[in-house]
Design an enzyme around this catalytic site. Structure first.
Site, mmCIF file in Angstrom:
data_model
loop_
_atom_site.group_PDB
_atom_site.id
_atom_site.type_symbol
_atom_site.label_atom_id
_atom_site.label_comp_id
_atom_site.label_asym_id
_atom_site.label_seq_id
_atom_site.Cartn_x
_atom_site.Cartn_y
_atom_site.Cartn_z
ATOM 1 N N ASP A 169 0.832 -1.205 0.000
ATOM 2 C CA ASP A 169 0.000 0.000 0.000
ATOM 3 C C ASP A 169 0.865 1.254 0.000
ATOM 4 O OD1 ASP A 169 -2.010 -1.834 0.236
ATOM 5 O OD2 ASP A 169 -2.770 -1.115 2.152
ATOM 6 N N ASN A 170 1.844 1.282 0.905
ATOM 7 C CA ASN A 170 2.697 2.464 1.046
ATOM 8 C C ASN A 170 3.570 2.685 -0.178
ATOM 9 O OD1 ASN A 170 1.605 2.626 3.618
ATOM 10 N ND2 ASN A 170 3.367 1.688 4.615
#
Length: 393
Positions: A169-170
């Site tokens: 996600d990051n």
């Protein structure tokens, strides 16, 4: 830029001093296999979230979400997660991540501008966090490396929100590049690009509005013993992307997993299949072979449907219509379309990739879906996008 500036000024009567944007995102393959140090294939998309900030002369925090006209309050001394704060918890977690790392902040006013709400999925909550991360860094002239920024997000997720910190996600929110997909390698905590060079294809994200699937508890297989067993099934392959693959001898796999329940065996075998699908997709992307790429995506959905039991009749209905966009049965083994359920925990969302010439037919099928099932799906045409950045006038 003008829309977020105007929204911030209208709410706080001051111009923003820092503005950042971050892309939405969906995962194509492998989002559930992070625990086993596998890989995830992701696409950051042109569904941006904007965050604008201006300093206050106190230690109060004010949050405003333009599209839902919702206001939240906070203080630097009180950043505890509150269920009623909903989307604002994402912003507070980043503030917590900075302060708990020794960085100095004062009060500020914050505005979020996003045409897609967090409830839809599509990585919007992560985009809020990452845009807030960069805007705060700029507003307070914080000096820190990329690695330290990732640590800010991790502290916020784990210690403030008490949730898992997903690198995929990051990474996809921060580092994605237009025209490319991004691969997260959890065994090395690294990311890499894979070109998405299919100019005759269109990509759609669909929020089916079907009630979220709740029958799958992913944590049921997240046990150290299971990770060790899958580790025993790896073999080093220098010529394979990432340097390893799972063995493909089903007899050996069954022998290693034989003491587990049938349900756990099935799910762990699906993790093995997912890794193979991702490796095949990476090879296909590198060589521009859409047929092989589409087979990998479709096979991955079959795994989610048949081995994890996380799909639903409504999503399967749409994907069947996607596959029927090419009526020539001879092309079944060389599909010109593909699609899959997507989302953490696997909710109501899916994606589909098809020829430009099939778009109108596909949208007609969505109208038919609405008549049959009674749900009104939201459909977004997207393309691979750049990662987060500051926005200048």
């Amino acid at each position: 830029m003008k829309l977020i500036n105007d929204a911030h000024f209208e709410e706080y009567k001051v111009k923003p001093e820092a503005v950042a944007k971050a892309p939405g995102r969906f995962h194509l393959i492998g989002e559930q296999s992070w625990f086993f140090k596998n890989k995830t294939l992701s696409m950051a998309v042109n569904l941006p979230v904007y965050v604008a900030l201006s300093k206050r002369d106190d230690n109060n925090l004010r949050f405003y979400f333009k599209q839902i006209n919702e206001h939240k309050k906070g203080m630097l001394s009180s950043l505890k997660y509150k269920k009623e704060d909903r989307w604002a918890n994402a912003c507070k977690s980043v503030v917590f991540g900075y302060i708990s790392g020794g960085y100095q902040l004062t009060g500020f006013d914050l505005t979020i501008y996003s045409d897609i709400l967090p409830s839809a999925g599509f990585g919007i909550t992560t985009a809020i966090k990452v845009a807030t991360l960069l805007a705060l860094k700029s507003l307070f002239n914080i000096e820190c490396s990329d690695a330290e920024l990732l640590q800010v997000l991790e502290r916020g997720n784990k210690k403030n929100l008490h949730i898992e910190n997903y690198l995929s996600d990051n990474y996809s929110a921060l580092y994605s590049k237009k025209g490319n997909l991004l691969i997260t390698d959890y065994s090395k905590n690294t990311w890499d690009y894979a070109p998405f060079d299919f100019p005759d294809k269109k990509v759609f994200l669909i929020d089916t509005k079907v009630p979220r699937v709740s029958i799958w508890d992913e944590s049921s297989i997240f046990e150290p013993e299971n990770a060790l067993l899958l580790g025993d099934l790896r073999e080093k392959k220098p010529n394979v992307y990432g340097g390893w693959q799972y063995i493909n001898n089903i007899t050996d796999i069954n022998e290693v997993l034989e003491n587990l329940s049938e349900d756990t065996q099935r799910k762990l075998k699906s993790v093995i299949r997912e890794h193979k699908d991702l490796l095949d997709a990476k090879t296909a992307l590198d060589t521009g072979d859409f047929f092989k790429f589409a087979r990998s995506i479709n096979h991955s959905h079959e795994t989610m449907r048949d081995m994890f039991n996380v799909s639903c009749p409504e999503i399967d209905w749409i994907l069947k219509r996607v596959n029927e966009l090419e009526p020539n049965l001879e092309l079944v083994t060389n599909p010109v379309t593909c699609g899959r359920i997507t989302g953490k925990g696997f909710g109501r969302c899916m994606f589909a990739i098809m020829r430009t010439s099939d778009v109108e037919n596909f949208k007609a099928k969505l109208n038919e879906f609405e008549r049959i099932f009674g749900f009104h799906p939201e459909c977004y045409e997207v393309e691979p996008s750049d990662g987060a950045c500051l926005v200048k006038d």
